[in-house]
Design an enzyme around this catalytic site. Structure first.
Site, PDB file in Angstrom:
ATOM      1  N   ASP A 241      -4.347  -3.299   3.991  1.00 45.88           N
ATOM      2  CA  ASP A 241      -5.399  -4.300   4.176  1.00 45.88           C
ATOM      3  C   ASP A 241      -6.787  -3.715   3.966  1.00 45.88           C
ATOM      4  OD1 ASP A 241      -3.435  -6.167   4.852  1.00 45.88           O
ATOM      5  OD2 ASP A 241      -3.430  -5.503   6.939  1.00 45.88           O
TER       6      ASP A 241
ATOM      7  N   ASP B 180       2.645 -10.364   1.636  1.00 47.12           N
ATOM      8  CA  ASP B 180       2.245 -10.220   3.040  1.00 47.12           C
ATOM      9  C   ASP B 180       2.748 -11.389   3.891  1.00 47.12           C
ATOM     10  OD1 ASP B 180       1.110  -8.257   4.562  1.00 47.12           O
ATOM     11  OD2 ASP B 180      -0.890  -9.141   4.570  1.00 47.12           O
TER      12      ASP B 180
END
Length: 436
Positions: free
Chosen positions: A257, A213
């Protein structure tokens, strides 16, 4: 100030939308402990109580268990997919890829939406003290069952609704509310389908995806470009202004997420059920038993804290943030600290939720031939015939002993295909069998 208030409301909406599928998916990922299944097999409760059997069939879903080696491949395949989408957007255009993904998620959304809505409806009825009746749709060929679908009335009613909502997604211009419903349903279905086998796998997954990420958000414009350009239910949206009308500016949160931390939180809930079953060996623990959930609640609080930190930083710097930069440490430290405080760190680390050999064999048996009423009746008749034959054999032996002679039938079943009638064997005297 009014604008800041609207932004805070937008962030709160994102947080609420993220928590709901995690909670639903975690409970859908529960399965009856092996100890209870063994007890039911021994006491034959599954055969004697049709209601309990129906409940187990209703909960039965396809699942895929991930190991720590699978976790290492997540960023690899994720990077390939992300970079591929970015190149398509750059050199081909977003209209083509949005059309393809729109049709794909419309089809997948039908199943995900039906599964999610059905679970919510059934849980709501049970909370009100109403247990929905399970109906069985079966197709058999002779004594072999080729199709079996347990369903309920709420589930059947929701089939056309799920199909209609999914089909309206593109014709209605992909409204963000319908997009969010599809995205949250997909998240819930994914959490019910994918399961981590241990906390080692969970922490490895959080660690490698944290690096993934950070790289794709801070080092390159790839992830932000893909997230903003693709108009598909791969993210949840919350308008930064009034939600009424046609808002243009949105705060967004990617499904990754939600799903990645959700996998860890679902593992925490299954660990809570395991702990309860282990501490109550005399109780028949099922997925609907009331049990303490300290690790699940800790995981949820950790997720909320991590997500709130993400939004505060994003609001302060007015820039996109890799949510896993804050979610991964929070969802790792929360369960670990709780285990240390409770003195259960060794148990947490050693516990495995991987399928046992019995579960693998059960799945294989179910794919080969499922039990049907016709097949069960045929097997019962065969078993009754075998029992009757055994009784006759015992009677003949007892009659022979009463005459002072033991009759022993010669085994010529190889000639008759395994069936021997009482008249086919020849009697012979055993030494010492004379009358005194």
């Amino acid at each position: 100030m009014p604008q800041d208030a609207e932004l805070i409301g937008s962030y709160l909406s994102l947080g609420l939308q993220a928590v709901i599928p995690i909670a639903l998916g975690s409970f859908k990922s529960l399965k009856t402990p092996e100890e209870t299944i063994r007890k039911r097999k021994v006491s034959r409760k599954t055969q004697l109580s049709d209601g309990e059997e129906d409940e187990e069939e209703e909960e039965e879903v396809i699942e895929e268990t991930l190991t720590w080696t699978d976790s290492l491949l997540f960023p690899v395949f994720g990077s390939i997919a992300l970079l591929g989408l970015f190149l398509i957007l750059k050199y081909v255009g977003k209209e083509w890829i949005n059309t393809i993904l729109g049709f794909y998620f419309t089809g997948a959304g039908m199943f995900a939406m039906h599964s999610t809505f059905s679970s919510i409806a059934i849980w709501s009825l049970r909370a009100l003290g109403r247990k929905p009746t399970t109906y069985h749709i079966r197709i058999s060929a002779g004594i072999r069952q080729v199709f079996h679908l347990p369903t309920t009335l709420p589930s059947m009613i929701l089939v056309p609704i799920s199909i209609a909502l999914s089909l309206l997604y593109i014709p209605l211009g992909r409204p963000y509310i319908l997009s969010n419903i599809l995205a949250l349903s997909l998240s819930t279905a994914t959490l019910a389908l994918l399961k981590l086998d241990s906390f080692l796998t969970a922490f490895v997954l959080l660690g490698v995806l944290l690096i993934y990420d950070i790289f794709w958000v801070f080092a390159t414009p790839v992830m932000v470009t893909v997230a903003k350009s693709i108009d598909a239910p791969i993210k949840i949206l919350s308008p930064k202004s009034s939600p009424f009308g046609h808002p243009k500016d949105f705060a967004m949160l990617g499904l990754g997420d939600i799903v990645v931390p959700g996998l860890v939180i679902a593992l925490c809930l299954r660990f809570d059920l395991h702990r309860y079953a282990k501490s109550h060996p005399q109780e028949e623990v099922t997925t609907r038993s009331r049990f303490s959930k300290p690790y699940f609640y800790t995981g949820m609080v950790s997720y909320v804290v991590g997500l709130a930190t993400t939004m505060v930083v994003m609001h302060t710097f007015r820039a996109a943030q890799p949510a896993l930069l804050y979610l991964s440490p929070a969802c790792t430290l929360g369960p670990l600290l709780l285990a240390v405080v409770r003195g259960e760190l060794k148990d947490l680390w050693a516990w495995s939720d991987a399928p046992t050999e019995e579960e693998d064999k059960k799945r294989l048996d179910e794919t080969i031939e499922a039990a049907s009423e016709v097949a069960m009746k045929a097997r019962a008749e065969v078993k009754a015939t075998e029992i009757e034959a055994a009784k006759k054999e015992v009677e003949l032996e007892s009659n022979g002993n009463s005459n002072g002679t033991t009759l022993i039938e010669e085994d010529d079943s190889w000639m008759t295909g395994g069936v021997v009638t009482p008249d086919e064997g020849k009697a012979r005297k055993r030494k010492g069998g004379k009358k005194k």
